[in-house]
Design an enzyme around this catalytic site. Structure first.
Site, mmCIF file in Angstrom:
data_model
loop_
_atom_site.group_PDB
_atom_site.id
_atom_site.type_symbol
_atom_site.label_atom_id
_atom_site.label_comp_id
_atom_site.label_asym_id
_atom_site.label_seq_id
_atom_site.Cartn_x
_atom_site.Cartn_y
_atom_site.Cartn_z
ATOM 1 N N ASP A 1 12.190 27.635 -16.582
ATOM 2 C CA ASP A 1 11.035 26.946 -17.135
ATOM 3 C C ASP A 1 10.063 27.953 -17.758
ATOM 4 O O ASP A 1 9.805 29.016 -17.179
ATOM 5 C CB ASP A 1 10.350 26.163 -16.008
ATOM 6 C CG ASP A 1 9.145 25.395 -16.465
ATOM 7 O OD1 ASP A 1 9.313 24.508 -17.322
ATOM 8 O OD2 ASP A 1 8.040 25.660 -15.961
ATOM 9 N N GLU B 1 14.063 28.193 -21.368
ATOM 10 C CA GLU B 1 13.148 27.391 -22.175
ATOM 11 C C GLU B 1 12.286 28.423 -22.903
ATOM 12 O O GLU B 1 11.384 29.010 -22.296
ATOM 13 C CB GLU B 1 12.293 26.479 -21.303
ATOM 14 C CG GLU B 1 11.357 25.604 -22.125
ATOM 15 C CD GLU B 1 10.398 24.789 -21.272
ATOM 16 O OE1 GLU B 1 10.081 23.656 -21.659
ATOM 17 O OE2 GLU B 1 9.949 25.292 -20.222
#
Length: 658
Positions: free
Chosen positions: A336, A371
């Site tokens: 993330d 990401e």
């Protein structure tokens, strides 16, 4: 139990050896560290950690056993302007805790102080670390090690995936056990996915703001303890680890990989007004990026940012990842806000954490997916991660939506994204699999909502619809909401089919959001992070079975096309791809840039994707030869076509030669 022996500085965390427990804690700036253990009635006993090697404090407690609850009190300077916030009145979680007892509540005693320390003791309400034994019988478990070229990822939430599944035993719905149940394994195999990517499973907390609103953090991107499984999805907290490993083992037996979404960019301590329960009180200056005024750099939007260039924090991150691979046999990670991993504080491909991962024989061989952005300056880094990282490709997501849900997009741009965005990812020796192609993810509209809503509808989140992106590239096809007349519903169906075919027949690694193959809707909520309810849970009884069958057929078709499974860049004349216009001639320069959205893509010289993304029915002349539509595009009457396919508006069909 006796006083602590000096013990060893490694391994990190609390380690049971059959006779007692060795405790270690990293803190470069602490002056004293107390180990606090608790009996069944909550009575606390404190021991000074007697050993220190470098910045690691350590001690050994003879006679201690798994199940022991513990925490730390760390003494040191209170100098907020310099980033030091030591406060021994606050009991702190072990960053390496394998299990956590208690929740992180919105309680005033959990705050360590803002400008001045809060000296009220918090032990009565603070979550506790728990000693565990890691022993587990993996039997003959083996990692599937699916090649990137054959990988199809399925992103899912542990609870939301199975909580409403009528064929699962009631008591295991929404749990780790359900993931490995034969019903789910059979479904994954029928669908054809090769990797189950789980939203965060490490112990997480709901932000105080959500708690005050009566909401919860559903997605899990607010980590408390990165080595501990979120216990709410287990039959009991002490069974979480074994039940998760049982699921991994069952999935591996079916050839399905398990990828974890992991949050190494911030912690649930949030900003300076957030709770102090671990890293802030252990060594704030080392664990977080600190500004010159002593506040946090907030490159995550969550109040703090982990300093993953500090040697001690790099070691912490790598040991965390190795723990999940070695102890839980996971097959990879999705990171993330992964640009934080490369901050020094500017982003660098040779950042310390990247170098450590690449040098690690365990971590360098599993699937690593970034990401590739954060919200800080220079945070958008799509295409810039070093090997062996793959990356979420937002260029593909936006281009696919803009192509099929009427927006301005050239045929050339669409083709580039279809070909694994070689302009972005063909560097540093990376292969096409480095482009993780997606239409949707947990964050944003579901696929059904992309064709039903022009605007987000996030009122249930309690922020007056201010949260969530406004750049959705969606199209409601003429009416906002799920319902509509038959012709509108058919157009929406055709758009969904075209988008799914684009995703699953493009070069790169496709990622499918769980529920998109069902027609799942979140009723226009594109930021459902706090909706632990029927809005996000998959309703298996209402699933669109025809769409599921269509999706599964696309995945099977993908696995038959060498140009898609070979994971090598397409080169002119290599037989992998030819780009043709509606007359089966090579696309001209003008057609690439200014022509109508009509094209044919010939893959491996025998699979033809005919595309009409215009608003009109259009005849498309197929290349010379005999062509027959293939499932899921073939009807009961599937004649051989030798000349022209009448392409419906916003239509797509795949043919096979011969």
């Amino acid at each position: 139990m006796t006083q602590l022996a000096i013990g060893e500085a490694t391994p990190h965390g609390a380690t049971y050896d059959g006779h007692g427990v060795n405790f270690t804690l990293f803190s470069a700036h602490a002056e004293r560290v107390e180990l606090c253990v608790f009996d069944s009635r909550g009575n606390e006993r404190r021991y000074d950690l007697p050993g220190r090697r470098g910045d690691v404090w350590h001690g050994y407690l003879a006679g201690a056993r798994p199940g022991l609850r513990y925490g730390y009190r760390v003494h040191g300077p209170w100098q907020p302007a310099q980033g030091h916030r030591f406060n021994p009145a606050k009991l702190l979680l072990d960053p390496y805790a394998r299990r956590v007892e208690g929740e992180l509540k919105d309680h005033p005693l959990l705050h360590g102080g803002h400008d001045e320390p809060d000296y009220r003791d918090n032990a009565a309400v603070a979550p506790k670390s728990v000693v565990i034994s890691d022993h587990y019988d993996w039997e003959d478990d083996a990692a599937p090690r699916t090649p990137w070229g054959k990988t199809v990822i399925y992103e899912a939430h542990v609870k939301g995936l199975t909580y409403l599944h009528p064929e699962l035993p009631q008591e295991i719905r929404g749990t780790y056990k359900a993931l490995g149940h034969p019903v789910m394994v059979a479904y994954f195999k029928q669908l054809g996915i090769t990797a189950l990517e789980l939203l965060p499973v490490a112990q997480f907390a709901s932000e105080p703001r959500l708690q005050r609103m009566g909401l919860t953090n559903y997605w899990g991107y607010n980590p408390m303890a990165m080595f501990a499984l979120h216990s709410a999805w287990a039959s009991s907290p002490e069974m979480a680890l074994d039940e998760f490993r049982d699921a991994v083992k069952a999935l591996h037996r079916a050839g399905i990989e398990v990828i974890l979404d992991i949050v190494l960019n911030h912690s649930a301590e949030l900003d300076l007004d957030g709770p102090t329960f671990s890293l802030r009180g252990i060594d704030n200056r080392s664990y977080y990026w600190i500004r010159d005024d002593g506040d946090y750099h907030n490159w995550t939007g969550c109040g703090n940012t982990l300093n993953l260039s500090h040697p001690g924090v790099v070691e912490y991150a790598c040991e965390c990842l190795r723990y999940w691979v070695e102890t839980c046999h996971v097959d990879g990670f999705r990171f993330d806000l992964a640009s934080v991993m490369g901050r020094t504080p500017t982003f660098r491909q040779d950042a310390p954490l990247f170098a450590a991962i690449k040098a690690c024989p365990v971590l360098s061989t599993v699937k690593l997916i970034a990401e590739p952005w954060d919200i800080g300056e220079g945070g958008y880094q799509v295409g810039n991660f070093p090997p062996p990282f793959a990356e979420w490709n937002d260029h593909f997501r936006d281009a696919a939506r803009r192509f099929w849900l009427p927006r301005n997009l050239t045929t050339g741009e669409f083709a580039c994204r279809f070909a694994a965005s070689s302009d972005v990812f063909k560097r540093n020796g990376r292969a096409p699999g480095a482009s993780v192609n997606l239409l949707t993810a947990h964050d944003g509209f579901t696929l059904r909502d992309c064709v039903c809503f022009n605007q987000k509808h996030n009122e249930a989140n309690g922020e007056e619809n201010r949260d969530g992106t406004n750049s959705n590239y969606s199209d409601n096809h003429g009416k906002e909401g799920l319902g509509g007349p038959l012709d509108l519903m058919e157009r929406r169906r055709d758009s969904i089919h075209a988008l799914l075919a684009t995703l699953l027949l493009s070069q790169g690694t496709p990622m499918l959001l769980a529920g998109d193959e069902h027609g799942h809707s979140q009723h226009g909520n594109n930021n459902a992070y706090c909706q632990d309810n029927a809005l996000t849970w998959l309703d298996w009884q209402q699933a669109n079975r025809g769409l599921t069958t269509f999706t599964a057929a696309l995945i099977r078709l993908r696995q038959q096309i060498p140009a898609l499974t070979g994971n090598s860049w397409w080169e002119e004349g290599d037989g992998n791809v030819r780009w043709l216009n509606k007359n089966a001639q090579p696309l001209s320069a003008d057609e690439w840039q200014n022509g109508p959205k009509l094209m044919q893509i010939l893959l491996s010289d025998r699979f033809l994707i005919a595309i009409n993304a215009t608003l009109e029915v259009t005849d498309i002349v197929l290349p010379e030869g005999e062509w027959r539509a293939v499932p899921p595009f073939a009807g009961e009457d599937n004649p051989v076509i030798t000349a022209v396919w009448q392409g419906p508006a916003h239509g797509l069909c795949v043919f096979q030669r011969g």
